[in-house]
Design a protein around this motif. Structure first.
Motif, mmCIF file in Angstrom:
data_model
loop_
_atom_site.group_PDB
_atom_site.id
_atom_site.type_symbol
_atom_site.label_atom_id
_atom_site.label_comp_id
_atom_site.label_asym_id
_atom_site.label_seq_id
_atom_site.Cartn_x
_atom_site.Cartn_y
_atom_site.Cartn_z
ATOM 1 N N ALA A 1 79.153 0.364 68.105
ATOM 2 C CA ALA A 1 79.976 -0.786 68.492
ATOM 3 C C ALA A 1 79.713 -1.973 67.576
ATOM 4 O O ALA A 1 80.639 -2.716 67.221
ATOM 5 N N LEU A 2 78.452 -2.156 67.176
ATOM 6 C CA LEU A 2 78.107 -3.252 66.259
ATOM 7 C C LEU A 2 78.777 -3.048 64.904
ATOM 8 O O LEU A 2 79.387 -3.975 64.348
ATOM 9 N N LYS A 3 78.691 -1.844 64.350
ATOM 10 C CA LYS A 3 79.324 -1.554 63.059
ATOM 11 C C LYS A 3 80.832 -1.736 63.144
ATOM 12 O O LYS A 3 81.456 -2.291 62.230
ATOM 13 N N ARG A 4 81.417 -1.264 64.245
ATOM 14 C CA ARG A 4 82.863 -1.394 64.428
ATOM 15 C C ARG A 4 83.261 -2.868 64.523
ATOM 16 O O ARG A 4 84.280 -3.297 63.962
ATOM 17 N N LEU B 1 74.381 -10.126 69.515
ATOM 18 C CA LEU B 1 75.702 -10.506 68.998
ATOM 19 C C LEU B 1 75.701 -11.957 68.540
ATOM 20 O O LEU B 1 76.219 -12.286 67.464
ATOM 21 N N THR B 2 75.108 -12.841 69.347
ATOM 22 C CA THR B 2 75.032 -14.257 68.973
ATOM 23 C C THR B 2 74.266 -14.435 67.675
ATOM 24 O O THR B 2 74.677 -15.192 66.793
ATOM 25 N N SER C 1 87.924 1.926 70.076
ATOM 26 C CA SER C 1 88.202 0.499 69.875
ATOM 27 C C SER C 1 87.219 -0.370 70.660
ATOM 28 O O SER C 1 87.484 -1.546 70.891
ATOM 29 N N GLU C 2 86.095 0.209 71.033
ATOM 30 C CA GLU C 2 85.092 -0.543 71.789
ATOM 31 C C GLU C 2 84.335 -1.493 70.865
ATOM 32 O O GLU C 2 83.633 -1.061 69.955
ATOM 33 N N THR C 3 84.480 -2.782 71.094
ATOM 34 C CA THR C 3 83.746 -3.774 70.318
ATOM 35 C C THR C 3 82.397 -4.036 70.975
ATOM 36 O O THR C 3 82.125 -3.572 72.086
ATOM 37 N N ARG D 1 64.112 -3.033 71.768
ATOM 38 C CA ARG D 1 63.692 -1.759 71.183
ATOM 39 C C ARG D 1 64.691 -0.660 71.519
ATOM 40 O O ARG D 1 65.046 0.158 70.661
ATOM 41 N N ILE D 2 65.175 -0.678 72.775
ATOM 42 C CA ILE D 2 66.155 0.329 73.194
ATOM 43 C C ILE D 2 67.462 0.164 72.421
ATOM 44 O O ILE D 2 68.102 1.149 72.035
ATOM 45 N N ILE D 3 67.836 -1.079 72.180
ATOM 46 C CA ILE D 3 69.070 -1.350 71.431
ATOM 47 C C ILE D 3 69.018 -0.705 70.051
ATOM 48 O O ILE D 3 69.997 -0.119 69.580
#
Length: 295
Positions: A67-70, A271-272, A244-246, A56-58
């Motif tokens: 970072a996810l979009k990038r 991510l997985t 540039s943070e992935t 939920r926090i994510i």
């Protein structure tokens, strides 16, 4: 008569080592990640179960979502550009000329350099103040040149993408070369006789027949792009200003720098999941296309 029982146990013996490795290094860590993602554990001390709170926090974490979009942008860009350059190089080198083998080896060399070593070399060359590229350009142009390729948020993402493409374009090119060699020469000649130009022959004959190679190479590009960590971490540390943070760097920062191990494991599981969904969708579409072409 074959002793099926003997062959069965022979197979079991051969499968045991790899099965044990998969269980130890893949299945068990994956289960531990899922379990820890449901806690607020800091890595030491008591483990507190919090259920789906981390997830939920994510969903409300702006830095995580950026970072996810990038990561998605970089992953798809790396896959696209790697395949465009790899296929172009393969088409150029799929001919008989004297330096063919030397050029193939030359394009493959970047893959042999450890990525962290390559990142530090590129960091030295691209440094705004003392980088070799800026110094050489300044000498050639007779004036002070300062290209800010890794020092500004607007350029650093494309620089990381460019270095990633440079590193993996060699293997992609070799897969395409192998695929191109399976295309029957008779089909190309038939297309030429029928009056098809070079683009028409490539689109109607070559492209459908190398579809399995395209599938493999796109997956190589996506895998390298979506799990990108070591290159931007060694090159910029995720900066400047987290530009540039992935997602992998964000997970590392949460889990090991901020001591939010449970939250970091939730991010790793997200991510997985993203990688698996993208992979399954792409493989499904690729198989559907291949079935249409060869059906």
């Amino acid at each position: 008569m074959l002793d099926t029982n003997k062959y069965f146990w022979t197979g079991v013996v051969f499968l045991l080592p790899i099965s044990a490795m998969m269980l130890t290094f893949l299945v068990v860590p994956s289960m531990q990640t899922i379990a820890l993602s449901l806690t607020s554990w800091t890595g030491i001390g008591r483990i507190t179960y919090v259920g789906l709170e981390n997830y939920r926090i994510i969903m409300d974490d702006a830095s995580f979502l950026r970072a996810l979009k990038r990561t998605l942008f970089m992953g798809f860009s790396i896959a696209l550009l790697t395949n465009l350059f790899g296929l172009t190089l393969a088409l150029a080198l799929d001919r008989a000329f004297r330096t063919q083998k030397a050029l193939r080896a030359l394009f493959f060399i970047p893959k042999l350099i450890p990525i962290v070593v390559a990142a530090f070399i590129w960091k030295y060359m691209l440094d705004a103040n003392n980088g070799m590229i800026n110094k050489v350009l300044s000498e050639l142009l007779g004036r002070d040149v300062k290209l800010l390729l890794i020092d500004t948020p607007g350029n650093v993402v494309w620089t990381v993408i460019g270095i990633a493409v440079w590193q993996i374009v060699g293997p992609v090119m070799l897969v395409y070369l192998a695929a191109l060699q399976t295309v029957p020469h008779e089909l190309k000649e038939a297309g030429l006789i029928d009056g098809a130009n070079a683009w028409q022959r490539f689109r109607s004959i070559v492209l459908p027949l190398i579809a399995p190679g395209i599938t493999i190479n796109v997956l190589i590009g996506l895998a390298n792009g979506l799990k990108l960590f070591d290159l931007p971490f060694a090159l910029t540390g995720g900066g400047p200003a987290n530009a540039s943070e992935t997602l992998a760097i964000r997970i590392y920062s949460n889990a090991f720098q901020s001591s939010e191990l449970g939250y970091g494991m939730a991010g790793a599981f997200v991510l997985t999941g993203v990688v698996l969904v993208i992979t399954f969708v792409f493989v499904f579409l690729s198989k559907k296309y291949e079935g249409t072409v060869h059906g």
